[in-house]
Scaffold this motif. Structure first.
Motif, short mmCIF file in Angstrom:
data_model
loop_
_atom_site.label_atom_id
_atom_site.label_comp_id
_atom_site.label_asym_id
_atom_site.label_seq_id
_atom_site.Cartn_x
_atom_site.Cartn_y
_atom_site.Cartn_z
N GLY A 145 0.80 -1.21 0.00
CA GLY A 145 0.00 0.00 0.00
C GLY A 145 0.83 1.27 0.00
O GLY A 145 0.38 2.31 0.46
N TRP A 146 2.05 1.19 -0.52
CA TRP A 146 2.95 2.34 -0.54
C TRP A 146 2.75 3.15 -1.81
O TRP A 146 2.49 2.60 -2.88
N SER A 147 2.93 4.45 -1.66
CA SER A 147 3.02 5.31 -2.83
C SER A 147 4.47 5.30 -3.31
O SER A 147 5.37 4.81 -2.62
N LEU A 148 4.70 5.86 -4.48
CA LEU A 148 6.08 6.00 -4.96
C LEU A 148 6.90 6.86 -4.01
O LEU A 148 8.09 6.59 -3.78
N GLU A 149 6.26 7.88 -3.45
CA GLU A 149 6.96 8.76 -2.50
C GLU A 149 7.40 7.98 -1.27
O GLU A 149 8.53 8.15 -0.78
N GLU A 150 6.54 7.10 -0.78
CA GLU A 150 6.87 6.32 0.41
C GLU A 150 8.00 5.34 0.12
O GLU A 150 8.89 5.15 0.96
N LEU A 151 7.98 4.71 -1.05
CA LEU A 151 9.07 3.81 -1.40
C LEU A 151 10.36 4.59 -1.59
O LEU A 151 11.44 4.12 -1.20
N ALA A 152 10.27 5.78 -2.15
CA ALA A 152 11.45 6.62 -2.32
C ALA A 152 12.07 6.96 -0.97
O ALA A 152 13.30 6.91 -0.79
N THR A 153 11.23 7.29 0.00
CA THR A 153 11.72 7.61 1.34
C THR A 153 12.36 6.39 1.99
O THR A 153 13.43 6.48 2.63
N ALA A 154 11.72 5.22 1.84
CA ALA A 154 12.21 4.00 2.48
C ALA A 154 13.51 3.51 1.84
O ALA A 154 14.35 2.92 2.52
N SER A 155 13.67 3.74 0.56
CA SER A 155 14.82 3.17 -0.16
C SER A 155 15.96 4.16 -0.39
O SER A 155 17.10 3.75 -0.62
N GLY A 156 15.63 5.44 -0.39
CA GLY A 156 16.66 6.43 -0.72
C GLY A 156 16.86 6.56 -2.22
O GLY A 156 17.83 7.18 -2.67
N VAL A 157 15.95 5.98 -2.99
CA VAL A 157 16.00 6.08 -4.44
C VAL A 157 14.94 7.10 -4.86
O VAL A 157 13.82 7.09 -4.35
N SER A 158 15.28 7.98 -5.77
CA SER A 158 14.37 9.06 -6.14
C SER A 158 13.07 8.52 -6.72
O SER A 158 13.03 7.43 -7.32
N ARG A 159 12.00 9.31 -6.53
CA ARG A 159 10.69 8.93 -7.05
C ARG A 159 10.73 8.77 -8.57
O ARG A 159 10.13 7.83 -9.11
N SER A 160 11.42 9.68 -9.25
CA SER A 160 11.49 9.61 -10.71
C SER A 160 12.19 8.34 -11.19
O SER A 160 11.75 7.70 -12.15
#
Length: 199
Positions: free
Chosen positions: A33-48
């Protein structure tokens, strides 16, 4: 037919993995249930970058792939293996795929029915010959043979000094390690299915 062999892409290569990694990352993200923004925060990989990966528009480095795996609580190996496992084992070539057209001119059109990304001992083609058209080939590798079935029209097979005429429904096999040709001897288009076997 072409005598140049194609380059193999192993199933576990980065190219093969990247074809399925995007789908796997998107599924894991949606499952949580993560957004791209949430995965970006969790991984340190940019949303783009994540968006590009999910759309299979980017080939992530191992470092980026490792960060994504860690965000999901997986090892790098687990993420890669799960991406490989999700790949379909069925390869489909659509009739509309123009990338499969090997050659097209006023005399003939050749469409390969074999996957383009694999080195093969066997290649499969559909050949359409215009009236009077001919497909002439230089010798392939020693031991190469061709198998041909006429789907439409009439053709003449030439292999070295040997010649045979075939009509619709006829099949023939012949040496392809000598000069050889398929010639449309009719007044209408001819269509044949051709299998090339390298030895």
């Amino acid at each position: 037919m072409p005598s140049k062999r194609k380059t193999t892409i192993p199933e576990s290569s980065p190219e093969a993995i990247n074809e399925n990694l995007g789908k796997r990352v998107k599924k894991l993200r949606n499952d949580r249930g993560w957004s791209l923004e949430e995965l970006a925060t969790a991984s340190g990989v940019s949303r783009s970058m994540l968006s590009e990966i999910e759309r299979e528009k980017a080939n992530p480095t191992l470092t980026v792939t490792f960060r994504i795996a860690r965000a999901f609580g997986l090892t790098l190996q687990e993420l890669i293996e799960s991406a490989e496992a999700s790949a379909s084992k069925i390869q489909v070539i659509r009739a509309s795929d123009r990338a499969q057209v090997y050659r097209s001119d006023k005399q003939h059109e050749i469409r390969t029915l074999s996957p383009l990304n694999l080195e093969k001992d066997v290649e499969f083609y559909e050949v359409n010959l215009r009236p009077g058209g001919a497909l002439r080939s230089q010798p392939h590798f020693e031991g190469t043979r061709e198998f041909l079935t006429v789907e439409l029209g009439t053709v003449r097979i030439e292999s070295g000094t040997d010649i045979e005429d075939l009509a619709k429904g006829d099949s023939g096999t012949y040496r392809a390690d000598v000069p050889h040709a398929i010639v449309n001897t009719g007044k209408e288009d001819a269509a044949v299915f051709l299998v090339v076997i390298y030895r």
